[in-house]
Design a protein around this motif. Structure first.
Motif, PDB file in Angstrom:
ATOM      1  N   TYR A  28      34.418  45.340  50.493  1.00 36.47           N
ATOM      2  CA  TYR A  28      35.109  44.076  50.654  1.00 36.47           C
ATOM      3  C   TYR A  28      36.106  44.179  51.696  1.00 36.47           C
ATOM      4  CZ  TYR A  28      37.381  39.697  49.606  1.00 36.47           C
ATOM      5  OH  TYR A  28      37.861  38.344  49.636  1.00 36.47           O
TER       6      TYR A  28
ATOM      7  N   LEU B 255      39.961  43.913  41.646  1.00 37.35           N
ATOM      8  CA  LEU B 255      39.542  42.809  42.395  1.00 37.35           C
ATOM      9  C   LEU B 255      40.199  41.522  42.110  1.00 37.35           C
ATOM     10  CD1 LEU B 255      35.602  43.667  41.988  1.00 37.35           C
ATOM     11  CD2 LEU B 255      37.078  43.674  44.122  1.00 37.35           C
TER      12      LEU B 255
ATOM     13  N   HIS C 179      35.353  35.115  49.080  1.00 33.92           N
ATOM     14  CA  HIS C 179      35.599  35.632  47.651  1.00 33.92           C
ATOM     15  C   HIS C 179      34.216  36.081  47.040  1.00 33.92           C
ATOM     16  CE1 HIS C 179      39.999  34.005  46.694  1.00 33.92           C
ATOM     17  NE2 HIS C 179      39.875  34.942  47.909  1.00 33.92           N
ATOM     18  N   ILE C 180      34.403  37.179  46.085  1.00 36.03           N
ATOM     19  CA  ILE C 180      33.101  37.560  45.552  1.00 36.03           C
ATOM     20  C   ILE C 180      32.580  36.481  44.443  1.00 36.03           C
ATOM     21  CG2 ILE C 180      32.259  39.270  43.977  1.00 36.03           C
ATOM     22  CD1 ILE C 180      34.507  41.083  45.446  1.00 36.03           C
ATOM     23  N   THR C 181      31.459  36.319  44.581  1.00 32.59           N
ATOM     24  CA  THR C 181      30.797  35.440  43.582  1.00 32.59           C
ATOM     25  C   THR C 181      30.152  36.420  42.378  1.00 32.59           C
ATOM     26  OG1 THR C 181      30.181  33.851  45.255  1.00 32.59           O
ATOM     27  CG2 THR C 181      28.875  33.669  42.955  1.00 32.59           C
ATOM     28  N   VAL C 182      30.554  35.948  41.028  1.00 29.59           N
ATOM     29  CA  VAL C 182      30.287  36.977  40.028  1.00 29.59           C
ATOM     30  C   VAL C 182      29.695  35.870  39.024  1.00 29.59           C
ATOM     31  CG1 VAL C 182      31.021  38.599  38.136  1.00 29.59           C
ATOM     32  CG2 VAL C 182      32.417  38.220  40.229  1.00 29.59           C
TER      33      VAL C 182
ATOM     34  N   LYS D  92      37.887  37.270  43.437  1.00 32.27           N
ATOM     35  CA  LYS D  92      36.575  37.076  42.882  1.00 32.27           C
ATOM     36  C   LYS D  92      36.597  35.648  42.200  1.00 32.27           C
ATOM     37  CE  LYS D  92      37.555  38.889  38.368  1.00 32.27           C
ATOM     38  NZ  LYS D  92      39.071  38.818  38.636  1.00 32.27           N
TER      39      LYS D  92
END
Length: 395
Positions: free
Chosen positions: A104, A129, A18-21, A133
């Motif tokens: 992604y 997303l 998963h995307i790290t924000v 995320k």
């Protein structure tokens, strides 16, 4: 590099697909956190792009995804292998979410992103997303991190965390805590060598927040009105929010005031604290109290009493420990804060036994069995049944 409290969870998330924000106020240290994560990547197939640079925005503003892919490859990122792409200040590229989703879905890319606003991220990332995320919020330094930035070891202060007043601890860190309360916790402000430098940094942060973040994230064009509202909120820190009064003073429509306040809260500039009540229906109708997100910002926006600044500092410290409310009756009796609906907290610059007796009586009526009388300056007596603000460290 000094490790902040959030770094452990951020590092653990590196192994996730998963995307790290990372989001938070401008200049709370998001870029530093991003570089910390990049240093933890063992392979070299990684790329950092700062969207404050025009050439990087130009790359992601291209119409064709294929052109973006070619641009990334030209910068040294191999999309055919496991890769890490770090994008700084993504709010500067409005179409970034759709590009990120495409990359992604198409390649094995781990994304590390920063953005200056939860408002932008939550509204623009929700659909494209969703489920892909995790958002990490970064705040100005807490007092524990402040001491680490000053070169102290955790063993010097951890034993006193959330413990009643202890003279040696108080004397050791009294000056540091007074500086923290006055100038707040923005990393570059903490590290600045002189008071004029600290003040200059804080003024720059306020101006950049209004002129860059707010204008970018909304259709609000009247920066003078926004600045005046910031000043008014600072002057009334710790007070009940009265939008009718704010509207009258500023000559701004009440609905617009509410929009401004929501945006200020979404972008981490203010913190609104609700009332404590056993009646959930009544809670919705009660006014909230407002505090600024950093006492340094408070110091450059308004001339307020030292008691107001200290109360603002404690509000922020308690927010790192749990959920915070306030209690106030129509008769005027009040308790400054209620932590996690179990701990009654009263804030006094110089605490006294009388303050503790009053707090205990009021807390008992609300079935709050734990009380914290929190002070800034030690009284001249042997009274020790209080908590110094510098001991309210997060766990």
């Amino acid at each position: 590099m000094i490790q902040r409290a959030a770094y452990k969870a951020l590092e653990e998330h590196l192994s996730s697909r998963h995307i790290t924000v990372i989001t938070g106020l401008r200049r709370v240290g998001k870029t530093t956190a991003l570089r910390f994560l990049l240093d933890k990547i063992a392979h070299q197939n990684k790329l950092y792009l700062d969207f404050e640079k025009a050439e990087n925005r130009l790359l992601f503003n291209q119409t064709l995804y294929g052109d973006i892919e070619l641009g990334l490859q030209a910068l040294g990122l191999n999309l055919q292998a496991e890769a890490v792409l770090a994008l700084d200040e993504i709010q500067l590229v409005p179409n970034a979410p759709s590009i990120i989703k495409y990359l992604y879905d198409t390649y094995s890319v781990k994304f590390l992103l920063t953005g200056s606003s939860s408002y932008y991220l939550k509204n623009h990332f929700t659909e494209s997303l969703a489920g892909h995320k995790r958002i990490f919020e970064l705040f100005p330094l807490d007092f524990r991190e402040f001491l680490l930035f000053k070169g102290y070891q955790s063993s010097q202060f951890e034993p006193f965390r959330q413990k009643p007043y202890f003279p040696i601890y108080y004397q050791t860190f009294k000056k540091e805590y007074e500086e923290y309360v006055r100038f707040g916790g923005f990393p570059e402000v903490v590290l600045a060598a002189t008071q004029p430098d600290k003040t200059a940094f804080l003024k720059d942060i306020v101006n950049a927040y209004i002129e860059l973040d707010i204008k970018l994230l909304s259709d609000f064009k009247v920066s003078d009105d926004l600045y005046r509202l910031c000043q008014l909120l600072a002057a009334h820190t710790g007070s009940l929010l009265d939008t009718v009064k704010l509207s009258s003073i500023l000559g701004i429509n009440r609905n617009k005031i509410n929009e401004y306040l929501s945006l200020f809260e979404y972008t981490y500039f203010i913190q609104r604290i609700p009332a404590f009540t056993r009646n959930k229906d009544r809670e919705l109708s009660l006014k909230k109290k407002v505090y600024l997100a950093d006492t340094g910002l408070l110091s450059v926006l308004a001339q307020v009493s030292s008691g107001q600044v200290f109360e603002n500092a404690i509000a922020l410290q308690l927010a790192r420990l749990g959920s915070v409310q306030y209690y106030q009756r129509k008769t005027g009796q009040e308790i400054d804060f209620v932590l996690d609906q179990t701990i009654a907290v009263e804030v006094k610059e110089t605490p006294t036994p009388y303050d503790l007796r009053v707090l205990t009586q009021r807390a008992t009526k609300l079935d709050l069995t734990t009380t914290w009388l929190v002070g800034l300056t030690a009284p001249g007596s042997e009274f020790r049944d209080w908590y110094w603000g510098g001991s309210l460290l997060p766990g």
